[in-house]
Design a protein around this motif. Structure first.
Motif, PDB file in Angstrom:
ATOM      1  N   GLN A  96       0.652  -7.566   9.348  1.00 58.29           N
ATOM      2  CA  GLN A  96       0.608  -7.812   7.900  1.00 58.29           C
ATOM      3  C   GLN A  96       0.074  -6.589   7.149  1.00 58.29           C
ATOM      4  OE1 GLN A  96       0.978 -11.258   6.224  1.00 58.29           O
ATOM      5  NE2 GLN A  96       2.369 -11.326   7.973  1.00 58.29           N
ATOM      6  N   LEU A  97       0.643  -5.452   7.446  1.00 60.41           N
ATOM      7  CA  LEU A  97       0.132  -4.203   6.877  1.00 60.41           C
ATOM      8  C   LEU A  97       0.648  -3.994   5.455  1.00 60.41           C
ATOM      9  CD1 LEU A  97      -0.296  -0.816   8.579  1.00 60.41           C
ATOM     10  CD2 LEU A  97       1.217  -0.900   6.614  1.00 60.41           C
ATOM     11  N   ASP A  98      -0.268  -3.661   4.546  1.00 61.31           N
ATOM     12  CA  ASP A  98       0.079  -3.313   3.164  1.00 61.31           C
ATOM     13  C   ASP A  98      -0.309  -1.861   2.920  1.00 61.31           C
ATOM     14  OD1 ASP A  98       0.828  -5.957   2.399  1.00 61.31           O
ATOM     15  OD2 ASP A  98      -1.314  -6.459   2.215  1.00 61.31           O
ATOM     16  N   LEU A  99       0.580  -1.117   2.259  1.00 56.58           N
ATOM     17  CA  LEU A  99       0.255   0.278   1.931  1.00 56.58           C
ATOM     18  C   LEU A  99       1.145   0.731   0.787  1.00 56.58           C
ATOM     19  CD1 LEU A  99      -1.240   2.955   2.643  1.00 56.58           C
ATOM     20  CD2 LEU A  99       0.614   3.440   4.262  1.00 56.58           C
ATOM     21  N   HIS A 100       0.515   1.385  -0.199  1.00 52.80           N
ATOM     22  CA  HIS A 100       1.292   1.982  -1.296  1.00 52.80           C
ATOM     23  C   HIS A 100       1.052   3.485  -1.291  1.00 52.80           C
ATOM     24  CE1 HIS A 100       1.628   3.249  -5.660  1.00 52.80           C
ATOM     25  NE2 HIS A 100       2.852   3.008  -5.248  1.00 52.80           N
ATOM     26  N   ILE A 101       2.139   4.249  -1.276  1.00 52.17           N
ATOM     27  CA  ILE A 101       2.047   5.706  -1.308  1.00 52.17           C
ATOM     28  C   ILE A 101       2.719   6.175  -2.599  1.00 52.17           C
ATOM     29  CG2 ILE A 101       2.721   7.854  -0.163  1.00 52.17           C
ATOM     30  CD1 ILE A 101       2.769   6.266   2.479  1.00 52.17           C
ATOM     31  N   PRO A 102       1.948   6.795  -3.503  1.00 50.37           N
ATOM     32  CA  PRO A 102       2.534   7.203  -4.782  1.00 50.37           C
ATOM     33  C   PRO A 102       3.595   8.291  -4.591  1.00 50.37           C
ATOM     34  CG  PRO A 102       0.121   7.365  -4.817  1.00 50.37           C
ATOM     35  CD  PRO A 102       0.517   7.118  -3.405  1.00 50.37           C
ATOM     36  N   ALA A 103       4.524   8.371  -5.530  1.00 48.25           N
ATOM     37  CA  ALA A 103       5.575   9.394  -5.471  1.00 48.25           C
ATOM     38  C   ALA A 103       4.951  10.778  -5.414  1.00 48.25           C
ATOM     39  CB  ALA A 103       6.471   9.276  -6.695  1.00 48.25           C
ATOM     40  N   GLY A 104       5.418  11.602  -4.496  1.00 51.74           N
ATOM     41  CA  GLY A 104       4.963  12.981  -4.393  1.00 51.74           C
ATOM     42  C   GLY A 104       3.663  13.165  -3.625  1.00 51.74           C
TER      43      GLY A 104
END
Ligand SMILES: Nc1ncnc2c1ncn2[C@@H]1O[C@H](COP(=O)(O)OP(=O)(O)OP(=O)(O)O)[C@@H](O)[C@H]1O
Ligand SMILES: [Mg+2]
Length: 233
Positions: free
Chosen positions: A24-32
């Motif tokens: 149940q992994l959550d991760l947000h990587i912003p553009a650039g």
């Protein structure tokens, strides 16, 4: 150059048989952003990268690149449709092709016209400091030079996402540091969203804007790196 893209993983799970690797992994990587994935051996770093590449599909959850869904439970968009570049530990160059043929390959796949292909290959090789080596075969290059070729091949099609799995771990430590600093500079110039798997905390600090620690199949912690000092904020 194409705009870079944000990456979003929501509730991503993955298992090898009964062995649950990602939970149940959550991760947000912003553009650039340049993100380093750190964590103990076997914690699922390469698995996560393979999911981002489309080399395997999640058992649960979703992965999106910007507004495009690229994977959900039991489904994955093919790697060649994802607009990604990849660099692995073992270079994975084609031995029978010259340096320029290796680097031109992604453009051939995308049916880029010959003249445009030549100029883009030349530019990519110059960016990685290999302008003079275009006619050589990989066997005539050092390990560090081969990895620069792999890097040129990964960026030549101007992808929206770059994925790295321990690209420097076969090189000796001095070379590793030089190439790491060169790559950090290049990634910042390109402004492509990048995910970089490494065991090496120092490499992560040189390269990344954010360091993501994986543990027990989830994101354990995220730390930001101050670009000016190389220190962790
Ligand atoms: N083909 C496979 N079949 C079964 N289990 C696997 C397979 N590949 C990996 N695993 C297991 O899945 C877990 C995660 O593996 P993964 O390769 O993602 O780890 P990693 O964090 O990249 O490790 P390392 O730092 O050693 O490269 C490990 O426990 C590993 O043993
Ligand atoms: Mg690995």
């Amino acid at each position: 150059m194409d705009a870079s893209t944000e990456i979003r993983l929501a509730g991503v799970s993955y298992a090898f048989g009964d062995h649950r690797v990602l939970n149940q992994l959550d991760l947000h990587i912003p553009a650039g952003a340049i993100v380093a994935l750190l964590g103990p051996s076997g914690c699922g770093k390469s698995t996560l990268l393979r999911l981002l590449a489309g080399l395997t599909q999640p058992a649960d959850g979703t992965i999106s690149f910007g507004s495009r869904l690229v994977a959900k439970a039991g489904w994955a968009m093919a790697p060649e449709s994802r607009d990604i570049g990849m660099v692995f530990q073992d270079y994975a160059l084609w031995p029978h092709m010259t340096v320029e043929e290796n680097v031109a390959f992604p453009l051939k796949m995308r049916r880029v016209a010959h003249d445009e292909r030549e100029s883009r290959v030349r530019r990519a090789l110059e960016r990685v400091g290999l302008g003079e080596f275009s006619k050589r075969k990989p066997a005539g290059l050092s390990g560090g030079q081969q990895q620069r070729v792999a890097l040129a091949r990964a960026i030549v099609a101007e992808p929206r996402v770059l994925l790295f799995d321990e690209p420097l771990s076969n090189l000796d430590s001095e070379l590793r540091e030089t190439l790491c600093r060169d790559m950090a500079l290049l990634l910042r110039q390109l402004a492509i969203t990048a995910v970089y798997v490494t065991h090496d905390r120092r490499e992560a600090e040189i390269l990344a804007d954010h360091i993501v620690h994986l543990s027990a199949g989830r994101v354990d912690a995220i730390r930001s790196v101050t670009p000016s000092s190389g220190e962790i904020a």
